[in-house]
Write an enzyme that holds these catalytic residues in place. Structure first.
Site, PDB file in Angstrom:
ATOM      1  CB  VAL A  12      -0.970  -0.002   1.196  1.00 10.05           C
ATOM      2  CG1 VAL A  12      -1.726   1.318   1.286  1.00 10.05           C
ATOM      3  CG2 VAL A  12      -1.967  -1.155   1.077  1.00 10.05           C
ATOM      4  CB  SER A  38      13.210  -1.004   4.868  1.00 14.23           C
ATOM      5  OG  SER A  38      12.623  -2.261   4.598  1.00 14.23           O
ATOM      6  CB  CYS A 126      -9.989  -2.120   0.900  1.00 15.39           C
ATOM      7  SG  CYS A 126      -9.846  -3.809   1.508  1.00 15.39           S
ATOM      8  CG  HIS A 234     -11.389  -6.003  -2.585  1.00 16.77           C
ATOM      9  ND1 HIS A 234     -10.409  -6.890  -2.977  1.00 16.77           N
ATOM     10  CD2 HIS A 234     -11.045  -5.595  -1.320  1.00 16.77           C
ATOM     11  CE1 HIS A 234      -9.525  -7.022  -1.991  1.00 16.77           C
ATOM     12  NE2 HIS A 234      -9.889  -6.250  -0.991  1.00 16.77           N
ATOM     13  CG  ASN A 307      -7.697  -4.419  -3.344  1.00 12.10           C
ATOM     14  OD1 ASN A 307      -7.794  -4.708  -4.546  1.00 12.10           O
ATOM     15  ND2 ASN A 307      -6.733  -4.905  -2.583  1.00 12.10           N
TER      16      ASN A 307
END
Length: 329
Positions: A12, A38, A126, A234, A307
Site C-alpha cells: 500500500v 529497510s 477497503c 475487490h 482495493n
C-alpha cells in the site's frame, strides 16, 4: 509541507507514493519511513531519490502529515508519538477505526466531520470504502433498512505474501503459503481471522464501519467475505432493502451524479464492472443495478473498485488533500 509515508516499502505504501506523484498536494519534503531493516534504502519519487528512515528518526523530523500503512500494532504504538509532536496521522490500519474518539473518514461522504484537532484519523477498510461510496447517496434518498453483502476480494488485500502464493501456484512452484488452502482456481470464504460469532474480522468491519461513517445505526448489515484468485480489485454483490420505494432510473441518476462513482450498466453490450477494468483507477464502479423481485423496496448492486487505490492509498491521500484545502493542517 512535510509528508511522511510510514510503510513506504510495502504494497500500500508503494501505491501511496504513486498516488502522491499523480496528485497535487503541496509537498515540500517527502519522508519515506519503514522498519529498521529497510532504513537506508533509496526510493524514487518524482525523479528524485529519497532515503528511507526509521520511525524514531521520522518522529524527530516532525512532519505535518504522516500517512500510515504499516499494520495495526505499529500504528497503535507510533501514531500517538507522531500526534504528540503535532503531526496529523492518517492511518490505513484497523487500529483506530472503531475508537469512538477517532474519525473514520471517506472524504466524499463525511469529510466535513474533520477538524484541526483531529490528530489521528482512521481510513476505513477497503471493502467498506467502495460499499459506502455507492450506498451513502442512496441512503440519503431512500433510507436503508438492511444490507446483505457478499464480497469477492483479491489476494492483494492480504498482501505481498498472498500475491506471491497465487503467482507460485500459477507457475507450478511450491512456496510459502499465505492461506490455509490453495487460492488458485479456488474461493476461500475466509478473509482475516474467525471470531467467536463465526464471522471473520473482515465481515465484522463491513457490519460496523458503514454505520460509523454514516453516523447512523438505524440499518442492519450482514456480510460474507470471500477471497478469490484475482490479483487486484475487490467486487461486492450488495442487496439493500430501503424503507422507501425507489425508481431505477432515479437510482442510476443518483449514482451517476455522485463524485467518485461511475455507473457501468449496459447489459445489451455486456458492460458491467470488473476488477480487471478497475485496476489502477480511483473510481468506484457500480452495475447490475436491478430490483430484487423477491422483496419490496429492495435493490441489487454489483460494486467494484481497486482495493489498493480508492480502497486504501487514494482515500488516505484524499483525506490529506481535504485537510490542506480546508486549512486543517
Amino acid at each position: 509541507m512535510k509528508i511522511a509515508v510510514v510503510g513506504a516499502t510495502g504494497m500500500v505504501g508503494t501505491v501511496m507514493l504513486q498516488v502522491l506523484e499523480e496528485r497535487n498536494l503541496p509537498i515540500t519534503e517527502l519522508i519515506p519511513v519503514a522498519s529498521a531493516r529497510s532504513a537506508g534504502k533509496k526510493l524514487s519519487y518524482k525523479g528524485n531519490d529519497y532515503t528511507v528512515v526509521t520511525l524514531e528518526d521520522a518522529v524527530k523530523m516532525k512532519p505535518d502529515v504522516a500517512l500510515f500503512s504499516a499494520g495495526g500494532d505499529t500504528s497503535l504504538e507510533w501514531a500517538p508519538k507522531f500526534a504528540k509532536t503535532g503531526t496529523t496521522v492518517i492511518d490505513n490500519s484497523s487500529a483506530w477505526r472503531m475508537d469512538p474518539t477517532k474519525k473514520l473518514v471517506v472524504p466524499e461522504i463525511n469529510g466535513d466531520v474533520l477538524t484541526a484537532d483531529d490528530k489521528i484519523i482512521a481510513n476505513p477498510n477497503c471493502s467498506t470504502i467502495q460499499l459506502v461510496m455507492a450506498l451513502a447517496p442512496l441512503h440519503s434518498k431512500y433510507n436503508m433498512k438492511r444490507v446483505v453483502i457478499s464480497t469477492y476480494q483479491s489476494v492483494s488485500g492480504t498482501g505481498v505474501k498472498a500475491v506471491q502464493q497465487l503467482d507460485n501456484e500459477e507457475a507450478g512452484i511450491e512456496g510459502e503459503m499465505a492461506y490455509p488452502h490453495k487460492i488458485g482456481r479456488n474461493a476461500l470464504p475466509h478473509c482475516d481471522v474467525f471470531l467467536e460469532n463465526g464471522y471473520t474480522k473482515e465481515e465484522m468491519k463491513l457490519v460496523k464501519e458503514p454505520k460509523k461513517i454514516l453516523s447512523d445505526d438505524s440499518f442492519s448489515v450482514t456480510a460474507t467475505a470471500v477471497r478469490i484468485p484475482t490479483a487486484g480489485g475487490h467486487s461486492e454483490a450488495v442487496n439493500v432493502q430501503f424503507k422507501n420505494d425507489f425508481d431505477l432510473t432515479e437510482v442510476r441518476q443518483i449514482l451517476n451524479d455522485t463524485p467518485g462513482v461511475i455507473v457501468e450498466d449496459d447489459l445489451a453490450n455486456n458492460v458491467y464492472p470488473m476488477p480487471v477494468n478497475a485496476h489502477n483507477k480511483d473510481e468506484v464502479f457500480v452495475g447490475r443495478i436491478r430490483r430484487d423481485e423477491s422483496q419490496e423496496n429492495t435493490l441489487n448492486l454489483w460494486i467494484v473498485a481497486d482495493n489498493l487505490r480508492k480502497g486504501a492509498a487514494t482515500n488516505t491521500v484524499q483525506i490529506a488533500e481535504y485537510l490542506v484545502e480546508n486549512n486543517l493542517v
